[in-house]
Scaffold this motif. Structure first.
Motif, PDB file in Angstrom:
ATOM      1  N   ALA A 162       0.834  -1.205   0.000  1.00 16.27           N
ATOM      2  CA  ALA A 162       0.000   0.000   0.000  1.00 16.27           C
ATOM      3  C   ALA A 162       0.871   1.258   0.000  1.00 16.27           C
ATOM      4  N   ARG A 163       1.952   1.255   0.794  1.00 12.69           N
ATOM      5  CA  ARG A 163       2.854   2.411   0.820  1.00 12.69           C
ATOM      6  C   ARG A 163       3.570   2.584  -0.522  1.00 12.69           C
ATOM      7  N   ALA A 164       4.000   1.492  -1.123  1.00 11.63           N
ATOM      8  CA  ALA A 164       4.710   1.576  -2.403  1.00 11.63           C
ATOM      9  C   ALA A 164       3.785   2.070  -3.510  1.00 11.63           C
ATOM     10  N   VAL A 165       2.542   1.614  -3.514  1.00 13.38           N
ATOM     11  CA  VAL A 165       1.592   2.058  -4.540  1.00 13.38           C
ATOM     12  C   VAL A 165       1.258   3.533  -4.328  1.00 13.38           C
ATOM     13  N   ALA A 166       1.134   3.967  -3.064  1.00 10.75           N
ATOM     14  CA  ALA A 166       0.826   5.376  -2.786  1.00 10.75           C
ATOM     15  C   ALA A 166       1.945   6.298  -3.263  1.00 10.75           C
ATOM     16  N   ARG A 167       3.197   5.828  -3.248  1.00 13.11           N
ATOM     17  CA  ARG A 167       4.322   6.641  -3.710  1.00 13.11           C
ATOM     18  C   ARG A 167       4.448   6.654  -5.231  1.00 13.11           C
ATOM     19  N   ALA A 168       3.797   5.714  -5.903  1.00 16.50           N
ATOM     20  CA  ALA A 168       3.927   5.622  -7.369  1.00 16.50           C
ATOM     21  C   ALA A 168       3.185   6.774  -8.046  1.00 16.50           C
ATOM     22  N   ARG A 169       3.680   7.136  -9.240  1.00 17.67           N
ATOM     23  CA  ARG A 169       3.021   8.172 -10.026  1.00 17.67           C
ATOM     24  C   ARG A 169       1.976   7.524 -10.909  1.00 17.67           C
ATOM     25  N   PRO A 170       0.764   8.061 -10.938  1.00 16.57           N
ATOM     26  CA  PRO A 170      -0.262   7.472 -11.801  1.00 16.57           C
ATOM     27  C   PRO A 170       0.124   7.616 -13.273  1.00 16.57           C
ATOM     28  N   GLY A 171      -0.104   6.563 -14.024  1.00 18.16           N
ATOM     29  CA  GLY A 171       0.198   6.572 -15.451  1.00 18.16           C
ATOM     30  C   GLY A 171       1.591   6.101 -15.796  1.00 18.16           C
ATOM     31  N   SER A 172       2.488   5.926 -14.819  1.00 18.03           N
ATOM     32  CA  SER A 172       3.842   5.456 -15.114  1.00 18.03           C
ATOM     33  C   SER A 172       3.902   3.939 -14.960  1.00 18.03           C
ATOM     34  N   GLU A 173       4.698   3.293 -15.805  1.00 20.02           N
ATOM     35  CA  GLU A 173       4.809   1.835 -15.757  1.00 20.02           C
ATOM     36  C   GLU A 173       5.692   1.401 -14.589  1.00 20.02           C
ATOM     37  N   VAL A 174       5.250   0.354 -13.902  1.00 15.20           N
ATOM     38  CA  VAL A 174       5.999  -0.194 -12.762  1.00 15.20           C
ATOM     39  C   VAL A 174       6.105  -1.699 -12.970  1.00 15.20           C
ATOM     40  N   ARG A 175       7.294  -2.260 -12.681  1.00 18.57           N
ATOM     41  CA  ARG A 175       7.496  -3.711 -12.815  1.00 18.57           C
ATOM     42  C   ARG A 175       7.150  -4.395 -11.502  1.00 18.57           C
ATOM     43  N   LEU A 176       6.411  -5.474 -11.616  1.00 17.27           N
ATOM     44  CA  LEU A 176       6.030  -6.297 -10.473  1.00 17.27           C
ATOM     45  C   LEU A 176       6.698  -7.650 -10.584  1.00 17.27           C
ATOM     46  N   THR A 177       7.192  -8.168  -9.478  1.00 15.43           N
ATOM     47  CA  THR A 177       7.649  -9.555  -9.443  1.00 15.43           C
ATOM     48  C   THR A 177       6.602 -10.338  -8.681  1.00 15.43           C
ATOM     49  N   VAL A 178       6.105 -11.383  -9.322  1.00 18.70           N
ATOM     50  CA  VAL A 178       4.964 -12.132  -8.807  1.00 18.70           C
ATOM     51  C   VAL A 178       5.310 -13.611  -8.766  1.00 18.70           C
ATOM     52  N   ARG A 179       4.899 -14.292  -7.701  1.00  9.57           N
ATOM     53  CA  ARG A 179       4.965 -15.754  -7.679  1.00  9.57           C
ATOM     54  C   ARG A 179       3.534 -16.253  -7.793  1.00  9.57           C
ATOM     55  N   HIS A 180       3.277 -17.025  -8.838  1.00 11.15           N
ATOM     56  CA  HIS A 180       1.928 -17.543  -9.077  1.00 11.15           C
ATOM     57  C   HIS A 180       1.608 -18.688  -8.123  1.00 11.15           C
ATOM     58  N   ARG A 181       0.354 -19.027  -8.050  1.00  9.99           N
ATOM     59  CA  ARG A 181      -0.101 -20.087  -7.162  1.00  9.99           C
ATOM     60  C   ARG A 181       0.573 -21.422  -7.487  1.00  9.99           C
ATOM     61  N   GLY A 182       0.859 -21.649  -8.740  1.00 11.24           N
ATOM     62  CA  GLY A 182       1.506 -22.886  -9.161  1.00 11.24           C
ATOM     63  C   GLY A 182       2.979 -22.949  -8.804  1.00 11.24           C
ATOM     64  N   GLY A 183       3.589 -21.839  -8.397  1.00 10.22           N
ATOM     65  CA  GLY A 183       4.985 -21.837  -7.985  1.00 10.22           C
ATOM     66  C   GLY A 183       5.910 -21.088  -8.920  1.00 10.22           C
ATOM     67  N   GLY A 184       5.449 -20.744 -10.124  1.00 16.86           N
ATOM     68  CA  GLY A 184       6.305 -20.041 -11.083  1.00 16.86           C
ATOM     69  C   GLY A 184       6.391 -18.555 -10.803  1.00 16.86           C
ATOM     70  N   TYR A 185       7.563 -17.962 -11.099  1.00 14.41           N
ATOM     71  CA  TYR A 185       7.776 -16.530 -10.922  1.00 14.41           C
ATOM     72  C   TYR A 185       7.598 -15.836 -12.252  1.00 14.41           C
ATOM     73  N   GLN A 186       7.129 -14.581 -12.206  1.00 13.29           N
ATOM     74  CA  GLN A 186       6.919 -13.816 -13.430  1.00 13.29           C
ATOM     75  C   GLN A 186       7.076 -12.334 -13.109  1.00 13.29           C
ATOM     76  N   GLN A 187       7.586 -11.589 -14.102  1.00 14.60           N
ATOM     77  CA  GLN A 187       7.637 -10.140 -13.954  1.00 14.60           C
ATOM     78  C   GLN A 187       6.591  -9.543 -14.870  1.00 14.60           C
ATOM     79  N   LEU A 188       5.737  -8.704 -14.279  1.00  9.08           N
ATOM     80  CA  LEU A 188       4.654  -8.069 -15.023  1.00  9.08           C
ATOM     81  C   LEU A 188       4.846  -6.563 -14.997  1.00  9.08           C
ATOM     82  N   THR A 189       4.264  -5.902 -15.970  1.00  7.99           N
ATOM     83  CA  THR A 189       4.288  -4.437 -16.013  1.00  7.99           C
ATOM     84  C   THR A 189       2.887  -3.945 -15.736  1.00  7.99           C
ATOM     85  N   VAL A 190       2.751  -3.065 -14.740  1.00  9.99           N
ATOM     86  CA  VAL A 190       1.442  -2.533 -14.368  1.00  9.99           C
ATOM     87  C   VAL A 190       1.518  -1.017 -14.421  1.00  9.99           C
ATOM     88  N   VAL A 191       0.396  -0.390 -14.765  1.00 11.63           N
ATOM     89  CA  VAL A 191       0.292   1.059 -14.799  1.00 11.63           C
ATOM     90  C   VAL A 191      -0.719   1.480 -13.740  1.00 11.63           C
TER      91      VAL A 191
END
Length: 186
Positions: free
Chosen positions: A152-181
């Motif tokens: 919540a703190r990291a999202v509050a510091r983000a600028r709206p409209g700018s791309e941010v990379r997320l590192t996610v571990r899926h339920r199945g165990g695999g890791y993935q990097q996603l881009t969210v705006v």
């Protein structure tokens, strides 16, 4: 010598020496306590119905009176009805409120490092990026996420409209990097 053990026991309400068996209509002797019990039950049921009707009617009456009194703008306090004083304007009320930034996901603490995604708003930035329920968010931009509050703190510091990379571990165990705006909450 009598054998009393083989003698049948009398039915409740019958005397042991009664020669006349119970008729089909009922016992040979009337049971006065049963009539009193039925009478008490009837009185209790009627009293409960009366009390319920009284409560309903008084509740409706109190509701109408309460709405009338509440319309006058008074407040019921420990010392009776009084008019509340107008609130003083705070210095922060004059300043413009900054726009809140959101990912459009609901997260909770996972009990281990990361924020567990438990809900996704459709449409929303998280859904557009490819997040799913059960994903564990580990990194948001350059910030490591240990709890839902960290996210919540990291999202509050983000600028709206700018791309941010997320590192996610899926339920199945695999890791993935996603881009969210991140978007502005309206």
């Amino acid at each position: 010598m009598e054998q009393t053990a083989l003698r049948p026991k009398p039915m409740p309400g019958q005397e042991p020496d009664a020669a006349a068996p119970a008729t089909e209509a009922g016992p040979a002797r009337p049971r006065p306590r049963a009539a009193r019990r039925r009478g008490r039950r009837l009185v209790k049921a009627l009293f409960a119905a009366f009390l319920g009707a009284l409560l309903v009617l008084s509740g409706i009456g109190l509701g109408a009176v309460g709405a009338t009194v509440a319309g006058t703008g008074g407040v019921l306090g420990p010392r009776g009805w009084h008019k509340p004083s107008p609130p003083e304007p705070s210095p922060s009320a004059a300043a413009p409120v900054p726009a809140a930034v959101a990912l459009g996901v609901q997260v909770m603490d996972a009990g281990k490092p990361g924020a567990l995604v438990v809900g996704i708003h459709v449409p929303g930035p998280g859904h557009t990026a490819g997040l799913e329920r059960g994903d564990l968010l580990l990194v948001f931009g350059t910030t490591r996420i240990d709890t839902a509050a960290d996210l919540a703190r990291a999202v509050a510091r983000a600028r709206p409209g700018s791309e941010v990379r997320l590192t996610v571990r899926h339920r199945g165990g695999g890791y993935q990097q996603l881009t969210v705006v991140p978007a502005v909450v309206t």
